[in-house]
Design a protein around this motif. Structure first.
Motif, PDB file in Angstrom:
ATOM      1  N   PRO A  54     -21.325 -52.261 -53.159  1.00 53.34           N
ATOM      2  CA  PRO A  54     -21.753 -53.532 -52.571  1.00 53.34           C
ATOM      3  C   PRO A  54     -20.610 -54.547 -52.667  1.00 53.34           C
ATOM      4  N   GLY A  55     -20.339 -55.204 -51.576  1.00 54.28           N
ATOM      5  CA  GLY A  55     -19.214 -56.125 -51.543  1.00 54.28           C
ATOM      6  C   GLY A  55     -17.999 -55.552 -50.851  1.00 54.28           C
ATOM      7  N   THR A  56     -17.950 -54.223 -50.691  1.00 53.07           N
ATOM      8  CA  THR A  56     -16.864 -53.580 -49.951  1.00 53.07           C
ATOM      9  C   THR A  56     -17.142 -53.686 -48.458  1.00 53.07           C
ATOM     10  N   THR A  57     -16.122 -54.022 -47.695  1.00 52.39           N
ATOM     11  CA  THR A  57     -16.198 -53.929 -46.239  1.00 52.39           C
ATOM     12  C   THR A  57     -15.198 -52.877 -45.803  1.00 52.39           C
ATOM     13  N   ALA A  58     -15.693 -51.825 -45.192  1.00 47.58           N
ATOM     14  CA  ALA A  58     -14.858 -50.671 -44.853  1.00 47.58           C
ATOM     15  C   ALA A  58     -14.737 -50.516 -43.354  1.00 47.58           C
ATOM     16  N   LEU A  59     -13.520 -50.289 -42.912  1.00 48.32           N
ATOM     17  CA  LEU A  59     -13.270 -49.859 -41.537  1.00 48.32           C
ATOM     18  C   LEU A  59     -13.208 -48.343 -41.561  1.00 48.32           C
ATOM     19  N   ASN A  60     -14.175 -47.700 -40.943  1.00 45.50           N
ATOM     20  CA  ASN A  60     -14.270 -46.247 -40.947  1.00 45.50           C
ATOM     21  C   ASN A  60     -13.868 -45.723 -39.571  1.00 45.50           C
ATOM     22  N   ILE A  61     -12.745 -45.034 -39.507  1.00 44.95           N
ATOM     23  CA  ILE A  61     -12.208 -44.561 -38.234  1.00 44.95           C
ATOM     24  C   ILE A  61     -12.775 -43.175 -37.950  1.00 44.95           C
ATOM     25  N   ILE A  62     -13.403 -43.030 -36.798  1.00 45.62           N
ATOM     26  CA  ILE A  62     -14.074 -41.778 -36.450  1.00 45.62           C
ATOM     27  C   ILE A  62     -13.360 -41.129 -35.279  1.00 45.62           C
ATOM     28  N   ALA A  95      -2.671 -49.920 -32.734  1.00 48.13           N
ATOM     29  CA  ALA A  95      -3.113 -51.151 -32.077  1.00 48.13           C
ATOM     30  C   ALA A  95      -4.626 -51.313 -32.177  1.00 48.13           C
ATOM     31  N   GLN A  96      -5.368 -50.211 -32.016  1.00 46.97           N
ATOM     32  CA  GLN A  96      -6.827 -50.283 -32.147  1.00 46.97           C
ATOM     33  C   GLN A  96      -7.230 -50.662 -33.572  1.00 46.97           C
ATOM     34  N   VAL A  97      -6.508 -50.110 -34.549  1.00 52.93           N
ATOM     35  CA  VAL A  97      -6.806 -50.438 -35.945  1.00 52.93           C
ATOM     36  C   VAL A  97      -6.487 -51.906 -36.212  1.00 52.93           C
ATOM     37  N   ARG A  98      -5.360 -52.379 -35.712  1.00 57.08           N
ATOM     38  CA  ARG A  98      -4.984 -53.781 -35.902  1.00 57.08           C
ATOM     39  C   ARG A  98      -6.052 -54.714 -35.301  1.00 57.08           C
ATOM     40  N   GLU A  99      -6.521 -54.376 -34.128  1.00 57.22           N
ATOM     41  CA  GLU A  99      -7.542 -55.189 -33.464  1.00 57.22           C
ATOM     42  C   GLU A  99      -8.833 -55.203 -34.275  1.00 57.22           C
ATOM     43  N   ALA A 100      -9.228 -54.041 -34.806  1.00 57.02           N
ATOM     44  CA  ALA A 100     -10.460 -53.967 -35.593  1.00 57.02           C
ATOM     45  C   ALA A 100     -10.333 -54.776 -36.883  1.00 57.02           C
ATOM     46  N   LEU A 101      -9.175 -54.724 -37.520  1.00 53.83           N
ATOM     47  CA  LEU A 101      -8.975 -55.486 -38.752  1.00 53.83           C
ATOM     48  C   LEU A 101      -8.950 -56.991 -38.473  1.00 53.83           C
ATOM     49  N   ALA A 102      -8.383 -57.364 -37.330  1.00 55.82           N
ATOM     50  CA  ALA A 102      -8.370 -58.786 -36.968  1.00 55.82           C
ATOM     51  C   ALA A 102      -9.788 -59.294 -36.720  1.00 55.82           C
ATOM     52  N   ALA A 103     -10.628 -58.436 -36.144  1.00 55.99           N
ATOM     53  CA  ALA A 103     -12.015 -58.822 -35.887  1.00 55.99           C
ATOM     54  C   ALA A 103     -12.845 -58.877 -37.163  1.00 55.99           C
ATOM     55  N   HIS A 104     -12.399 -58.159 -38.197  1.00 57.49           N
ATOM     56  CA  HIS A 104     -13.124 -58.107 -39.480  1.00 57.49           C
ATOM     57  C   HIS A 104     -12.123 -58.325 -40.613  1.00 57.49           C
ATOM     58  N   PRO A 105     -11.640 -59.545 -40.779  1.00 56.69           N
ATOM     59  CA  PRO A 105     -10.587 -59.811 -41.764  1.00 56.69           C
ATOM     60  C   PRO A 105     -11.006 -59.553 -43.206  1.00 56.69           C
ATOM     61  N   GLU A 106     -12.315 -59.465 -43.459  1.00 56.77           N
ATOM     62  CA  GLU A 106     -12.795 -59.192 -44.815  1.00 56.77           C
ATOM     63  C   GLU A 106     -12.629 -57.727 -45.216  1.00 56.77           C
ATOM     64  N   THR A 107     -12.189 -56.873 -44.311  1.00 57.57           N
ATOM     65  CA  THR A 107     -12.055 -55.438 -44.586  1.00 57.57           C
ATOM     66  C   THR A 107     -11.086 -55.199 -45.740  1.00 57.57           C
ATOM     67  N   ASP A 108     -11.528 -54.413 -46.725  1.00 52.97           N
ATOM     68  CA  ASP A 108     -10.655 -54.098 -47.862  1.00 52.97           C
ATOM     69  C   ASP A 108     -10.527 -52.596 -48.114  1.00 52.97           C
ATOM     70  N   PHE A 109     -11.065 -51.784 -47.208  1.00 54.55           N
ATOM     71  CA  PHE A 109     -10.999 -50.327 -47.362  1.00 54.55           C
ATOM     72  C   PHE A 109     -10.980 -49.720 -45.966  1.00 54.55           C
ATOM     73  N   VAL A 110     -10.060 -48.792 -45.726  1.00 52.54           N
ATOM     74  CA  VAL A 110      -9.959 -48.112 -44.432  1.00 52.54           C
ATOM     75  C   VAL A 110      -9.975 -46.612 -44.685  1.00 52.54           C
ATOM     76  N   SER A 111     -10.866 -45.906 -44.012  1.00 54.80           N
ATOM     77  CA  SER A 111     -10.958 -44.451 -44.153  1.00 54.80           C
ATOM     78  C   SER A 111     -10.526 -43.784 -42.858  1.00 54.80           C
ATOM     79  N   LEU A 112      -9.732 -42.730 -43.006  1.00 49.62           N
ATOM     80  CA  LEU A 112      -9.108 -42.084 -41.851  1.00 49.62           C
ATOM     81  C   LEU A 112      -8.936 -40.599 -42.132  1.00 49.62           C
ATOM     82  N   VAL A 113      -9.136 -39.783 -41.106  1.00 49.89           N
ATOM     83  CA  VAL A 113      -8.804 -38.356 -41.163  1.00 49.89           C
ATOM     84  C   VAL A 113      -7.466 -38.175 -40.461  1.00 49.89           C
TER      85      VAL A 113
END
Length: 365
Positions: A54-62, A95-113
């Motif tokens: 709780p408190g984590t904001t994750a960008l999960n790349i699928i 570029a897509q990742v940069r755009e997503a992070l800009a839209a959600h600046p609170e993101t502190d975790f990114v998951s990627l395959v």
């Protein structure tokens, strides 16, 4: 009764640590490396549960099914998850990742395959890592399929949690896996009250009771045969040369793609060759033919061929050629193409296997 795999002396902590050091050198990392005693899903889940809550904001790349799984784990941890999904026939861009992070600046975790063996694509981790590090988030990477098939450089790319398995391109055992962990990731786990402790999923237990204690006493009895197989696997990679092994996987991917196109009936599932993973090539079945049925006919003559239909909903349209590890050879690629050509002809489709063989040979060269 005696057997060379039985009645072995216990694996010492010193030897266990030496194998960890071999894996660290394979990854070119100065981070801590933990060898976990189970298939790669163990550290993949353990790393997420250690860092997210709780408190984590994750960008999960699928870009395939594993990305979907990581999103499920993150949500189960109580994290707020933003999914960045791209079609499985392509790769995500920085570029897509940069755009997503800009839209959600609170993101502190990114998951990627890195490489999705299930869908046959691979993602540009170096470029994405630079964007994630600039943003300040942790980067979690599944490199299980990519390691030894293409470069995996956690330190150079700014990867905080890099999970690998030996069972694919490395040509090793499936029962042990490894994760490199940055200092930032350890700090996140220590600060996370929901991180698993006294659990098989706990990376912090390994950090505190194994690494910080000087790697003198193992937490529990190791999977000895799997550990010895991992040591032999890494030693073989060092002997052959990692660059040579990666070049062999790249050649297998190029030969499979060229040969499949030359059959005249199949087309690559991943549209652009630059987005295609060297560990496996996915193909789209012709309209009106079921991919699983086609693969079944191809395997009837030789069940040992590394052919499979796509998983789940992809079973009807996707064919996967798993040219990794010992199967990253021209002979295996040509055998798969020949079997697919025969299955296509049995299904009433014209397939030029001679052209496929020549194209694969030319592409390999």
């Amino acid at each position: 009764m005696t057997h060379p795999l039985l009645d072995l002396a216990p694996l010492s902590a010193e030897r266990f640590a030496a194998i960890e050091d071999r894996v660290a050198r394979l990854l070119g990392t100065r981070q801590d490396v933990v060898i976990t005693q189970g298939e790669a899903l163990l550290p993949l889940e353990g790393a997420i549960r250690g860092c997210a809550g709780p408190g984590t904001t994750a960008l999960n790349i699928i870009t395939g099914p594993y990305g979907q799984t990581f999103g499920d784990w993150l949500r189960d941890c109580g994290a707020t998850v933003v999914d960045l999904a791209v079609p499985f026939h392509t790769a995500v861009t920085a570029a897509q990742v940069r755009e997503a992070l800009a839209a959600h600046p609170e993101t502190d975790f990114v998951s990627l395959v890195h490489a999705e063996a299930a869908t046959g694509n691979t993602n540009p981790v170096a470029e994405i890592g630079a964007v994630v590090r600039e943003h300040g988030a942790l980067l979690y990477l599944d490199a299980v399929a990519s390691v030894a098939a293409e470069p995996v450089l956690p330190d150079a790319w700014g990867v905080d949690l890099c999970v690998i398995g030996a069972q694919k391109a490395m040509g090793g055992p499936a029962g042990v896996s490894a994760v490199s962990v940055s200092d930032r990731a350890w700090e996140r786990m220590r600060a996370n009250p929901h991180a698993p402790r006294h659990s098989y999923l706990s990376l912090l237990d390994w950090k505190e009771r194994w690494i910080d204690a000087g790697r003198k006493a193992l937490l529990h009895a190791p999977a000895q045969l799997e550990m010895l197989a991992l040591q032999a696997c890494v030693d073989r990679l060092n002997e052959v040369g990692l660059e040579a092994v990666m070049a062999r996987h790249a050649a297998a991917a190029a030969a499979t793609r060229a040969g499949a196109l030359a059959l005249g009936v199949l087309e690559p599932y991943v549209h652009e060759a630059a987005h295609a993973a060297p560990v496996a090539t996915t193909l789209r079945a012709p309209a009106g033919l079921d991919a699983a049925g086609l693969v079944g006919r191809a395997l009837a003559a030789d069940p040992a061929l590394p052919l499979a239909a796509g998983g789940g909903a992809l079973a009807k349209e996707m064919i996967r050629v798993n040219h990794y590890g010992p199967d990253a050879t021209l002979a295996t690629v040509q055998a798969c193409l020949a079997a697919l050509g025969a299955a296509l002809r049995e299904s009433g489709r014209a397939a030029d296997t001679d052209a496929a063989r020549r194209a694969a040979q030319d592409a390999w060269s």
